[in-house]
Design a protein around this motif. Structure first.
Motif, short mmCIF file in Angstrom:
data_model
loop_
_atom_site.label_atom_id
_atom_site.label_comp_id
_atom_site.label_asym_id
_atom_site.label_seq_id
_atom_site.Cartn_x
_atom_site.Cartn_y
_atom_site.Cartn_z
N GLU B 63 0.69 -1.25 -0.15
CA GLU B 63 -0.08 -0.17 0.02
C GLU B 63 0.83 1.32 -0.09
OE1 GLU B 63 -2.90 -0.34 3.17
OE2 GLU B 63 -3.73 -2.12 1.91
N LYS B 64 2.13 1.20 0.40
CA LYS B 64 2.97 2.36 0.56
C LYS B 64 3.34 2.73 -0.65
CE LYS B 64 4.28 1.94 5.26
NZ LYS B 64 5.11 0.73 6.11
N GLY B 65 3.34 1.64 -1.72
CA GLY B 65 3.47 2.14 -3.25
C GLY B 65 4.97 2.07 -3.68
N LYS B 66 6.15 1.97 -2.56
CA LYS B 66 7.63 1.95 -3.12
C LYS B 66 7.97 0.85 -3.93
CE LYS B 66 8.11 5.78 -0.69
NZ LYS B 66 8.51 5.47 0.73
N PRO B 67 9.05 0.80 -4.58
CA PRO B 67 9.54 -0.34 -5.34
C PRO B 67 10.12 -1.39 -4.44
CG PRO B 67 10.75 1.99 -5.98
CD PRO B 67 9.64 2.10 -4.96
N ILE B 68 10.31 -2.35 -4.80
CA ILE B 68 10.92 -3.54 -3.90
C ILE B 68 12.13 -4.19 -4.52
CG2 ILE B 68 8.60 -4.06 -2.73
CD1 ILE B 68 9.18 -6.79 -4.61
N ARG B 69 12.86 -4.89 -3.63
CA ARG B 69 14.09 -5.32 -4.22
C ARG B 69 14.11 -6.81 -4.23
NH1 ARG B 69 18.85 -2.45 -3.78
NH2 ARG B 69 19.83 -4.12 -4.63
N ALA B 70 13.59 -7.41 -2.96
CA ALA B 70 13.55 -8.88 -2.66
C ALA B 70 12.32 -9.58 -2.47
CB ALA B 70 14.59 -9.06 -1.77
N ILE B 71 12.18 -10.80 -2.48
CA ILE B 71 11.34 -11.92 -2.25
C ILE B 71 11.89 -12.96 -1.38
CG2 ILE B 71 9.34 -13.35 -3.07
CD1 ILE B 71 8.96 -11.67 -5.51
N VAL B 72 11.53 -13.29 -0.36
CA VAL B 72 11.98 -14.45 0.50
C VAL B 72 10.70 -15.20 0.87
CG1 VAL B 72 11.83 -13.05 2.71
CG2 VAL B 72 13.25 -15.07 2.69
N VAL B 73 10.85 -16.62 0.48
CA VAL B 73 9.67 -17.40 0.72
C VAL B 73 10.37 -18.70 1.52
CG1 VAL B 73 8.06 -18.78 -0.52
CG2 VAL B 73 9.19 -16.82 -1.71
N ASN B 74 9.65 -19.13 2.40
CA ASN B 74 9.97 -20.54 3.05
C ASN B 74 8.56 -21.17 2.70
OD1 ASN B 74 8.39 -19.08 5.51
ND2 ASN B 74 8.23 -21.45 5.67
N SER B 75 8.93 -22.80 2.62
CA SER B 75 7.73 -23.62 2.54
C SER B 75 7.97 -24.52 3.84
CB SER B 75 7.95 -24.49 1.14
OG SER B 75 9.26 -25.01 1.05
N GLY B 76 6.86 -25.31 3.83
CA GLY B 76 6.80 -26.17 4.95
C GLY B 76 6.08 -25.72 6.32
#
Lengths: 406, 406
Positions: B63-76
């Motif tokens: 909602e803040k609308g800023k660009p992003i740099r990374a996605i971190v995902v854990n499964s399990g």
């Protein structure tokens, strides 16, 4: 109110019969219920856009608001998606019934249930009505035969009668229903017929059914999630001789309770006979913001395939219940939600105010091995509540429905 | 547009990695995707009332609308229904990722998928992020490892990359997804991540995803019928060097088509990997009054247990299809409806303008033995249409979901 040994023809002035005439190979496939007097009528019809011919006929009769005298039902063929011939056949069923009893065709409610898209064997049915019309009487066996004649894939007949007292007069309310495959009641037609000798204005009878339907038949089904042929019809012929009920007084409430009991019983019986069902599941939501919210959540849990398979697998997978509540579009605060399972008087708390409770898996497994399971969610959003009934999703459900036509 | 051998880290400026850190017993359970430049971001999040902690974090970032740099995902582990600790853990995942790459925590999207109601093993994940952050590179194998690290009950990785040309510049769009048990996507989290080096304004990227989501992910799912953790995230870092797309011109349409292709592909892959699915079913409605009506009918047919079991049973039970259209609450004229099944280029007409067509049962049975089945309803109510994808309901679905936790 007490349950009596009775059937659809037990209230005064009602007769009935059911027999095999040849729509099906062997089993009974035609039923008639007749009232001596014109009876006030209340009904609910399918909301499916695709309506079978008899539903179209009945809605027309119903809107005219006149009392009715008879119900004629064939099983084995739904007379749905049958075009102009289908409508002609329905009218002929009403006419033949009317002629047999010397009544008007507009006094006859018609129902059909079975395969769709196949024209009715109308000659067999017309001859069958003429024959069957001679068999109608007040005997218990005839009422039970009528209940049997409306069955399709049902494994048990669904029949009940109760006696109540209104202003010193004995009043009987009786009902019969059919409907299997109600795990998801898409195509499994639900038919329910209720008779009473109570004297009540048609206006109040319709008001009562409208309310009762919401709490019973609609709580085993998703709104709009109905077949082409569904209907519930209540007839009240006034022959008990009670002072006519024309306002919502004590007498109305007494009759309302009996009608509620009959319809709730039939609705539950339909679910219990669900195709391939191994569990009977009751879902109750309390503390909801509105009744509508509570109903949405109950239905969402009852129709979730993941909840249903977890019940079949006897797995206390409460996350699936909470999730189904979450996507029901009902308004509630998940962080205040508590959840417990109950069976045979034993309870197990799984979620308390939004947080998981450590529980004994062995105990949970033991509890879920019961046939009747209750799922109870307690919210802190208000005072509203709702209860509904469903069943699990088993291998047999897939088997029965994968092979239905073959 | 042509498909290339590539992965989530194929667009310029993206790196990725995935590995086993110990949330699961053996399989990969942690993935990171990083952009060299701040990237415009478009996303869709679950509409479930019950939202897992990472979804709450992401919605706030988004909602803040800023660009992003990374996605971190854990499964399990889904980090859902985990209270305050759950939120703290999500923030720690974002912080640890940010520290590892010298970026801000508000530039990190976090996702978790797996069992719900169990606290994250946060020490393992924190140490894992630190370790994994050293492994990120542009190699294909690293991108595929990232796609593997987000899987739960998936049986195949879901990965795709295409190359297009925008204003003479080569642009790559790539994506990875996970999601099984999407037969009814209640609890099976769907995660989808798309990267591109195209230069496009965030406003237009969001507009494109909003439209594409309706035609792809939302057509394998019922509105609101989503899990606690679902999300789709698209990152565009602009490093392809094309003239920045700021209006809906030819360049926009070129990129739109590629984004559409990637997302449709991933959505279909998710359905094809449906738990226990033996058939892949496409439902198409044409001639509907409005797109909304067409979508309602498609979804209703795709989610009908009776249609799904009929497909499993290879039974041309067209009545169930028409009935599901009938209770979808869409507006249409059943008496003008035609219906056909198609597979391997063979067609069979079952209903023509509301009336059943006599058909060869053997031919129908043969046709339905194919793995990919198309159900096509033609209406005469207008010009609108919609297509959606689903699968059958098999014994294995019941088996997998009855035994999920045990």
């Amino acid at each position: 109110m007490h349950v009596i040994e009775g059937a659809i023809n037990s209230p005064k002035g009602f007769t009935a019969a059911g027999k095999h005439v040849g729509v099906k190979k062997k089993r009974k496939d035609l039923s008639i219920v007749l009232s001596e007097n014109p009876a006030a009528v209340a009904a609910m019809f399918t909301t499916n856009k695709v309506k079978a011919a008899p539903v179209v006929w009945n809605m027309d009769v119903y809107e005219k608001g006149k009392p009715i005298r008879a119900i004629v039902v064939n099983s084995g063929n739904a007379n749905a998606c049958t075009g102009k011939k289908g409508m002609d056949d329905t009218v002929l069923m009403a006419e033949t019934t009317a002629e047999s009893f010397g009544i008007k065709r507009e006094e006859v409610i018609v129902a059909s249930t079975g395969v769709i898209g196949v024209p009715l064997p109308i000659d067999i049915i017309r001859d069958g009505i003429k024959e069957l019309s001679k068999d109608l009487d007040e005997e218990l066996i005839s009422g039970l035969n009528a209940a049997e004649g409306i069955m399709t894939t049902d494994t048990t007949i669904k029949n009940i009668a109760v006696e109540i007292e209104i202003g010193g007069k004995a009043v009987i309310v009786a009902g019969m229903a059919k409907g299997s495959g109600m795990i998801h009641p898409n195509m499994a037609t639900m038919l329910s017929f209720v008779t009473t000798d109570a004297d009540i204005s048609q206006e109040l009878l319709r008001k009562a059914l409208k309310q009762i339907g919401k709490d019973t038949y609609n709580m085993i089904s998703v709104d709009g999630d109905t077949s082409t042929n569904d209907m519930v019809v209540v007839m009240a012929n006034g022959m008990a001789g009670n002072e006519k009920i024309t306002e919502e007084n004590k007498d109305y409430r007494t009759l309302y309770k009996a009608l509620y009991h009959i319809n709730e019983h039939l609705a539950k019986e339909i679910v219990k006979d669900g195709e391939g069902a191994s569990k009977f599941i009751e879902v109750k939501i309390t503390g909801a913001k509105t009744t509508e919210d509570a109903r949405k959540m109950v239905k969402s849990v009852l129709t979730s395939n993941l909840v249903k398979t977890a019940m079949f697998g006897e797995d206390a997978n409460w996350g699936r219940v909470l999730c189904a509540m979450g996507y029901s579009q009902a308004d509630f605060d998940p962080e205040k939600a508590s959840l417990e399972f109950e069976a045979s008087g034993q309870k197990i708390l799984l979620l308390k105010e939004g947080l998981p409770v450590a529980f004994d898996e062995d105990y949970a497994y033991e509890l879920l091995q019961n046939r009747d399971i209750k799922i109870h969610a307690t919210l802190e959003d208000g005072e509203a509540q709702a209860t509904g009934w469903g069943c699990d999703l088993s291998y047999d459900y897939v088997k029965i429905n994968g092979e239905y036509r073959t």
